[in-house]
Design an enzyme around this catalytic site. Structure first.
Site, PDB file in Angstrom:
ATOM      1  N   GLY A   1      66.484  14.603  25.003  1.00 28.36           N
ATOM      2  CA  GLY A   1      66.261  14.791  26.436  1.00 28.36           C
ATOM      3  C   GLY A   1      66.249  16.261  26.830  1.00 28.36           C
TER       4      GLY A   1
ATOM      5  CD  GLU B   1      88.840  10.542 -13.899  1.00 32.85           C
ATOM      6  OE1 GLU B   1      88.516  11.700 -13.617  1.00 32.85           O
ATOM      7  OE2 GLU B   1      89.402   9.795 -13.081  1.00 32.85           O
TER       8      GLU B   1
ATOM      9  CB  ALA C   1      70.432  11.324  26.782  1.00 30.81           C
TER      10      ALA C   1
ATOM     11  CD  GLU D   1      62.545  12.933  25.974  1.00 29.28           C
ATOM     12  OE1 GLU D   1      63.784  12.774  26.062  1.00 29.28           O
ATOM     13  OE2 GLU D   1      61.736  12.005  25.907  1.00 29.28           O
TER      14      GLU D   1
ATOM     15  CD  GLU E   1      65.104  11.755  21.509  1.00 33.08           C
ATOM     16  OE1 GLU E   1      64.590  12.325  20.521  1.00 33.08           O
ATOM     17  OE2 GLU E   1      65.055  12.209  22.661  1.00 33.08           O
TER      18      GLU E   1
HETATM   19  N1  3HC Z   1      76.003  13.546  24.005  1.00 34.12           N
HETATM   20  C1  3HC Z   1      77.359  13.560  24.056  1.00 34.12           C
HETATM   21  N2  3HC Z   1      78.138  14.277  23.230  1.00 34.12           N
HETATM   22  C2  3HC Z   1      77.522  15.016  22.303  1.00 34.12           C
HETATM   23  C3  3HC Z   1      76.122  15.048  22.186  1.00 34.12           C
HETATM   24  C4  3HC Z   1      75.337  14.281  23.093  1.00 34.12           C
HETATM   25  N3  3HC Z   1      74.000  14.277  23.056  1.00 34.12           N
HETATM   26  N4  3HC Z   1      75.788  15.886  21.159  1.00 34.12           N
HETATM   27  C5  3HC Z   1      76.957  16.345  20.672  1.00 34.12           C
HETATM   28  N5  3HC Z   1      77.996  15.816  21.352  1.00 34.12           N
HETATM   29  C6  3HC Z   1      79.427  16.108  21.144  1.00 34.12           C
HETATM   30  C7  3HC Z   1      79.887  15.679  19.763  1.00 34.12           C
HETATM   31  O1  3HC Z   1      80.261  14.307  19.748  1.00 34.12           O
HETATM   32  C8  3HC Z   1      81.063  16.611  19.523  1.00 34.12           C
HETATM   33  O2  3HC Z   1      82.152  16.091  20.217  1.00 34.12           O
HETATM   34  P1  3HC Z   1      83.646  16.302  19.640  1.00 34.12           P
HETATM   35  O3  3HC Z   1      83.822  17.787  19.536  1.00 34.12           O
HETATM   36  O4  3HC Z   1      84.481  15.634  20.642  1.00 34.12           O
HETATM   37  O5  3HC Z   1      83.663  15.621  18.303  1.00 34.12           O
HETATM   38  C9  3HC Z   1      80.628  17.897  20.227  1.00 34.12           C
HETATM   39  O6  3HC Z   1      79.582  17.515  21.138  1.00 34.12           O
HETATM   40  C10 3HC Z   1      80.080  18.960  19.301  1.00 34.12           C
HETATM   41  O7  3HC Z   1      79.088  18.373  18.482  1.00 34.12           O
HETATM   42  P2  3HC Z   1      78.965  18.734  16.926  1.00 34.12           P
HETATM   43  O8  3HC Z   1      80.290  18.672  16.277  1.00 34.12           O
HETATM   44  O9  3HC Z   1      77.868  17.888  16.383  1.00 34.12           O
HETATM   45  O10 3HC Z   1      78.515  20.266  17.037  1.00 34.12           O
HETATM   46  P3  3HC Z   1      77.459  21.059  16.180  1.00 34.12           P
HETATM   47  O11 3HC Z   1      77.446  22.434  16.718  1.00 34.12           O
HETATM   48  O12 3HC Z   1      77.684  20.816  14.727  1.00 34.12           O
HETATM   49  O13 3HC Z   1      76.031  20.398  16.524  1.00 34.12           O
HETATM   50  C11 3HC Z   1      74.276  19.519  17.890  1.00 34.12           C
HETATM   51  C12 3HC Z   1      75.499  20.456  17.796  1.00 34.12           C
HETATM   52  C13 3HC Z   1      73.158  20.026  16.966  1.00 34.12           C
HETATM   53  C14 3HC Z   1      73.786  19.519  19.301  1.00 34.12           C
HETATM   54  C15 3HC Z   1      74.684  18.100  17.422  1.00 34.12           C
HETATM   55  O14 3HC Z   1      75.844  17.715  18.125  1.00 34.12           O
HETATM   56  C16 3HC Z   1      73.668  17.039  17.650  1.00 34.12           C
HETATM   57  O15 3HC Z   1      72.772  16.878  16.847  1.00 34.12           O
HETATM   58  N6  3HC Z   1      73.805  16.267  18.733  1.00 34.12           N
HETATM   59  C17 3HC Z   1      73.004  15.117  19.006  1.00 34.12           C
HETATM   60  C18 3HC Z   1      71.685  15.510  19.577  1.00 34.12           C
HETATM   61  C19 3HC Z   1      70.874  14.283  19.899  1.00 34.12           C
HETATM   62  O16 3HC Z   1      70.817  13.331  19.159  1.00 34.12           O
HETATM   63  N7  3HC Z   1      70.198  14.310  21.037  1.00 34.12           N
HETATM   64  C20 3HC Z   1      69.396  13.230  21.469  1.00 34.12           C
HETATM   65  C21 3HC Z   1      70.211  12.305  22.288  1.00 34.12           C
HETATM   66  S1  3HC Z   1      69.319  10.844  22.722  1.00 34.12           S
HETATM   67  C22 3HC Z   1      68.321  11.331  23.983  1.00 34.12           C
HETATM   68  O17 3HC Z   1      68.276  12.475  24.336  1.00 34.12           O
HETATM   69  C23 3HC Z   1      67.560  10.233  24.630  1.00 34.12           C
HETATM   70  C24 3HC Z   1      66.456  10.762  25.493  1.00 34.12           C
HETATM   71  O18 3HC Z   1      65.260  10.804  24.775  1.00 34.12           O
HETATM   72  C25 3HC Z   1      66.261   9.890  26.683  1.00 34.12           C
HETATM   73  P1  NAI Z   2      81.566  16.200 -18.048  1.00 34.23           P
HETATM   74  O1  NAI Z   2      81.963  15.587 -19.324  1.00 34.23           O
HETATM   75  O2  NAI Z   2      80.120  16.324 -17.729  1.00 34.23           O
HETATM   76  O3  NAI Z   2      82.186  17.658 -17.913  1.00 34.23           O
HETATM   77  C1  NAI Z   2      83.511  17.984 -18.211  1.00 34.23           C
HETATM   78  C2  NAI Z   2      83.534  19.446 -18.631  1.00 34.23           C
HETATM   79  O4  NAI Z   2      84.878  19.876 -18.711  1.00 34.23           O
HETATM   80  C3  NAI Z   2      82.907  19.722 -19.984  1.00 34.23           C
HETATM   81  O5  NAI Z   2      81.964  20.762 -19.873  1.00 34.23           O
HETATM   82  C4  NAI Z   2      84.091  20.107 -20.843  1.00 34.23           C
HETATM   83  O6  NAI Z   2      83.739  21.042 -21.856  1.00 34.23           O
HETATM   84  C5  NAI Z   2      85.023  20.723 -19.812  1.00 34.23           C
HETATM   85  N1  NAI Z   2      86.427  20.731 -20.206  1.00 34.23           N
HETATM   86  C6  NAI Z   2      87.148  19.737 -20.783  1.00 34.23           C
HETATM   87  N2  NAI Z   2      88.417  20.116 -20.951  1.00 34.23           N
HETATM   88  C7  NAI Z   2      88.526  21.380 -20.460  1.00 34.23           C
HETATM   89  C8  NAI Z   2      89.588  22.300 -20.345  1.00 34.23           C
HETATM   90  N3  NAI Z   2      90.795  22.000 -20.754  1.00 34.23           N
HETATM   91  N4  NAI Z   2      89.335  23.496 -19.768  1.00 34.23           N
HETATM   92  C9  NAI Z   2      88.102  23.814 -19.346  1.00 34.23           C
HETATM   93  N5  NAI Z   2      87.057  22.974 -19.437  1.00 34.23           N
HETATM   94  C10 NAI Z   2      87.266  21.774 -19.995  1.00 34.23           C
HETATM   95  O7  NAI Z   2      82.332  15.372 -16.914  1.00 34.23           O
HETATM   96  P2  NAI Z   2      81.910  15.147 -15.386  1.00 34.23           P
HETATM   97  O8  NAI Z   2      81.059  13.957 -15.272  1.00 34.23           O
HETATM   98  O9  NAI Z   2      81.455  16.445 -14.843  1.00 34.23           O
HETATM   99  O10 NAI Z   2      83.325  14.754 -14.741  1.00 34.23           O
HETATM  100  C11 NAI Z   2      84.331  15.705 -14.532  1.00 34.23           C
HETATM  101  C12 NAI Z   2      85.348  15.131 -13.577  1.00 34.23           C
HETATM  102  O11 NAI Z   2      84.697  14.792 -12.355  1.00 34.23           O
HETATM  103  C13 NAI Z   2      86.031  13.864 -14.033  1.00 34.23           C
HETATM  104  O12 NAI Z   2      87.351  13.872 -13.580  1.00 34.23           O
HETATM  105  C14 NAI Z   2      85.265  12.770 -13.340  1.00 34.23           C
HETATM  106  O13 NAI Z   2      85.986  11.607 -13.116  1.00 34.23           O
HETATM  107  C15 NAI Z   2      84.966  13.444 -12.024  1.00 34.23           C
HETATM  108  N6  NAI Z   2      83.813  12.896 -11.326  1.00 34.23           N
HETATM  109  C16 NAI Z   2      82.687  12.558 -12.004  1.00 34.23           C
HETATM  110  C17 NAI Z   2      81.597  12.028 -11.327  1.00 34.23           C
HETATM  111  C18 NAI Z   2      80.344  11.683 -12.059  1.00 34.23           C
HETATM  112  O14 NAI Z   2      79.522  10.963 -11.488  1.00 34.23           O
HETATM  113  N7  NAI Z   2      80.120  12.181 -13.251  1.00 34.23           N
HETATM  114  C19 NAI Z   2      81.636  11.811  -9.856  1.00 34.23           C
HETATM  115  C20 NAI Z   2      82.853  12.282  -9.242  1.00 34.23           C
HETATM  116  C21 NAI Z   2      83.899  12.782  -9.967  1.00 34.23           C
END
Ligand code: 3HC
Ligand code: NAI
Length: 701
Positions: free
Chosen positions: A101, A383, A62, A104, A124
């Site tokens: 749809g 970090e 839809a 469907e 849906e």
């Molecule tokens: N209605 C209106 N617009 C839709 C749409 C829909 N059903 N499905 C996708 N679009 C639009 C998106 O918003 C997007 O618009 P944008 O480019 O302006 O952002 C564009 O189409 C392209 O969509 P995607 O970026 O998601 O493109 P992908 O290629 O990655 O994915 C798709 C395509 C798999 C079809 C995905 O869009 C999708 O999952 N769509 C929804 C499908 C859905 O939920 N269908 C059920 C609707 S409810 C229904 O049918 C009720 C019935 O039972 C009565």
């Molecule tokens: P970690 O401690 O598991 O890994 C860091 C790695 O970097 C280690 O293997 C270390 O040997 C290596 N390292 C340190 N200095 C280095 C250098 N000069 N050259 C090459 N390698 C070096 O740390 P983690 O958790 O993977 O985090 C890494 C980064 O990602 C941090 O900035 C952290 O904030 C960010 N981050 C962490 C998340 C988490 O949930 N752990 C989520 C999102 C981001």
């Protein structure tokens, strides 16, 4: 017929072609055109009708943009009833995806053929709806109850070959000329005098096994989809399909579909559908902004994040060079990656071939020179700003000039990192979430000098590796972690003021969060926050009541799941959490030390304080332009922090509860809880005064 539907003849077969880009949704003109094509087909001397689509896909459902507007005739139900009753043989020819749809419509044809690459599904439920045009009644008549239940409650599409085994597709057309194959198949059916096989006329009964199946499904779904209404209503529809005559079942489906349509949960899920697609767009950047090729990637730091990030790229077929400081560090990281792939294969999530292919794309080195020719580098070392700056200085000297240099930092200033290079326009943040190979969110952090080309490239690369990208500006914690500090602060304050860990986590989980805030702390490791706090001044650390308990827990060796105890005690085998009286002794001691008088706190207060903290900080983030749109914040919270999608994210929740009411709540907390912790956002105050929602504010900008 209409501008989106045409009718022509190929000998004695009529062909209706739907051409409504981008996804052939069943908009008003498609419905009218289909109706007219059916009349034409009845009126001429053709013997059969093939329904097919132009462009990249069969009908994707839809038209979601028409939802909530007054219905325009003919409604889909009427068109499909007419198709179901058609007096000539009908065949649907499916390519791309036949969804909702769209499927469907295909189910109302007497036969269905599809390319092997096609997929069919009833998604849906992901929009808080149920198939409302006969999908719940016709599918089980073709596949049996079990497959229908799986297809409709999961919302996941099924590849055509599987759909053929399940009875949804009658013929898989080899080769790439679908229409020629569909015409040949239709002629075969005509020559064999195949009956007009209507799914609506096939028998379906509810036996004891079916009753048991539905009862078990209700329980399983209640647990899995916590508080969502559509899945239970789908089971009601399937029960109706198996116990009522077709027309009565269809009426029941219609009633329940309308109930879903009016349910705020569906409003929230539809909001998420569009918000996710909108978030991928960078304001001010034309859609056709040039991107750079990213064919090879370097990752620095083979730790928790670096390893997961390497898997993301390798899974998408992009070769990766992983760098760590020492052979041991590198080997530890590569070993962990191998273990992760082995686990995925063992759990049946990945085939051995795919795991081997991905692993073959990951190479390692301890020499930065190995990154000289890569297109993108993602830095994931410890970090520390100084360390990261040092790494970026080295990268600047080694990498080719057009390479994109990204940091995965959670909190450091991306401008300060970009500033040490001679090419700040090539630097941005790519903030992955842990575990990076699983979590779909990617915050793309735009630094002051980041060029349009690298932003567009990062957004496109994110999609290629299966992530949901959201653009964020530079600030402490970007969008997600900046808001999280406020949410966690309130969780800590509720704890010290009177609640228990189980009460806080239980309240938030029943409300819909994937995991409560304290359980999340135990999962991540309480020592991480503890260490981070050591580097902060007292002022930076904020309200002392908000970190005294975790400090005491860590000092007593309670680091969370990894040490078997944190806010909870963990079963070493099952990792199941249980309450621990020792924790309450620590909480009570901390309260006494800080002069906090404990009181009874209700679940409602916990939910209100934690969610309002997110909303108020989200509003600050919007007024500062750190997030592009309210919907972007919602996408961050749904994909990065387990916020229930059926509540639509914090900003949609604020709109649902009313910005006026939210502002009043923030002011009340400011006056009764803490003026430092609760500084009302100016934007929230403005919207409250004007009686506007965040969505309206966004539309009017
Ligand atoms: N209605 C209106 N617009 C839709 C749409 C829909 N059903 N499905 C996708 N679009 C639009 C998106 O918003 C997007 O618009 P944008 O480019 O302006 O952002 C564009 O189409 C392209 O969509 P995607 O970026 O998601 O493109 P992908 O290629 O990655 O994915 C798709 C395509 C798999 C079809 C995905 O869009 C999708 O999952 N769509 C929804 C499908 C859905 O939920 N269908 C059920 C609707 S409810 C229904 O049918 C009720 C019935 O039972 C009565
Ligand atoms: P970690 O401690 O598991 O890994 C860091 C790695 O970097 C280690 O293997 C270390 O040997 C290596 N390292 C340190 N200095 C280095 C250098 N000069 N050259 C090459 N390698 C070096 O740390 P983690 O958790 O993977 O985090 C890494 C980064 O990602 C941090 O900035 C952290 O904030 C960010 N981050 C962490 C998340 C988490 O949930 N752990 C989520 C999102 C981001």
């Amino acid at each position: 017929m209409t501008e989106t539907v045409s009718y022509r003849r190929d000998g004695d077969i009529g062909i209706v072609c739907i051409d409504n880009p981008p996804v052939n949704a069943l908009s008003h003109s498609v419905r009218s055109g289909l109706m007219a094509a059916l009349e034409q087909s009845s009126a001429d001397d053709s013997r059969a009708l093939v329904v097919h689509c132009a462009g990249r896909t069969f009908i994707a459902g839809a038209d979601i943009t028409e939802f909530g507007k007054p219905p325009r005739e003919p409604i889909l139900g009427e068109v499909l009833a007419r198709l179901d009753a058609h007096d000539k043989l009908t065949v649907a020819a499916v390519h791309g995806t036949a969804l909702g749809g769209g499927l469907e419509t295909a189910l109302c044809c007497h036969y269905r053929c599809a390319l092997p690459s096609a997929k069919v599904g009833l998604p849906e439920v992901k929009l808080g709806l149920l198939p409302g045009a006969g999908g719940t009644q016709r599918t089980p008549r073709l596949t049996g109850l079990e497959t229908a239940l799986e297809l409709i409650t999961s919302g996941n599409p099924m590849p055509a070959p599987r759909a053929a085994d399940a009875g949804l597709v009658d013929k898989v057309i080899e080769g790439d000329d679908l229409l020629a194959g569909a015409l040949a198949y239709t002629r075969e059916l005509l020559d064999g005098e195949a009956p007009l096989r209507r799914a609506s006329e096939l028998p379906l009964q509810l036996d004891d096994a079916g009753r048991e199946l539905l009862a078990t499904a209700r329980e399983r779904l209640a647990r899995r989809t916590r508080g969502e209404n559509a899945p239970q209503r789908i089971v009601d529809c399937l029960e109706a399909a198996a116990t009522l005559p077709f027309d009565e079942g269809l009426r029941r489906e219609r009633e329940l579909f309308m109930a879903c349509m009016e349910d705020p949960q569906s409003g929230a899920l539809r909001h998420m559908f569009f918000a996710e697609r909108e978030a991928a767009k960078v304001q001010g950047l034309p859609r056709d902004t040039a991107t750079q090729p990213v064919d090879t990637v370097g990752i620095i730091g083979a730790g928790t994040m670096g390893g997961g990030i390497a898997m993301c790229f390798a899974n998408a077929g992009i070769p990766v060079t992983l760098i760590d400081m020492s052979d041991e560090g590198l080997e530890r990281g590569l070993g962990l990656i191998r273990k992760n792939y082995a686990t995925s294969v063992k759990r049946g999530k990945l085939s051995q071939d795919k795991a081997d292919a991905a692993l073959a794309l990951i190479g390692g080195s301890t020499d930065y020179a190995a990154l000289a020719e890569v297109d993108l580098v993602v830095e994931a070392v410890f970090e520390s700003l100084e360390l990261k700056q040092d790494v970026f200085r080295q990268l600047d000297g080694i990498c080719k000039p057009q390479a994109i240099l990204a940091t995965n930092t959670s909190y450091q200033d991306v401008n300060a990192i970009a500033g040490v290079t001679s090419r700040p326009q090539q630097v941005l943040g790519m903030h992955f979430f842990s575990p990076a190979n699983v979590m779909k969110l990617l915050e793309v952090v735009r630094a002051d000098a980041s060029s349009d080309t690298i932003l567009a490239t990062a957004m496109a690369v994110a999609k290629r590796i299966g992530k949901v990208p959201v653009l964020a500006g530079v600030c402490y914690g970007f969008i997600g972690n900046r808001m999280l500090r406020h949410y966690q602060r309130e969780a800590q304050l509720c704890l010290i003021e009177g609640a228990t860990p189980a009460q806080i986590d239980g309240a938030m989980e029943r409300w819909g969060m994937a995991m409560g805030p304290l359980a999340v702390g135990d999962l991540a490791g309480l020592d991480i926050g503890y260490k981070a706090r050591q580097g902060l001044t007292t002022e930076q650390k904020g309200d002392p009541r908000s970190y005294r308990v975790p400090d005491l827990l860590v000092e007593q060796g309670r680091l969370g799941q990894k040490s078997g105890q944190g806010y909870y005690q963990y079963d070493p085998e099952t990792r199941k959490r249980s309450d621990d009286p020792a924790v309450m002794a620590i909480v009570e001691a901390a309260a006494e030390e800080l002069g906090v008088e404990r009181r009874a706190i209700s679940d409602d207060e916990i939910i209100s304080r934690l969610t309002t903290a997110l909303i108020n900080e989200g509003a600050h983030i919007l007024e500062e332009g750190i997030a592009q749109r309210p919907g972007d914040i919602d996408v961050v919270y749904a994909y990065g922090y387990g916020f229930p999608r059926h509540r639509g994210g914090p900003m949609h929740l604020a709109d649902h509860l009313g910005t006026g009411a939210m502002y009043e709540t923030v002011c009340r907390y400011r006056d009764t809880l803490s003026a430092d912790n609760w500084q009302p956002s100016e934007l929230l105050a403005k919207l409250a005064a004007e009686g506007k929602t965040f969505a309206e504010w966004q539309r009017e900008r």
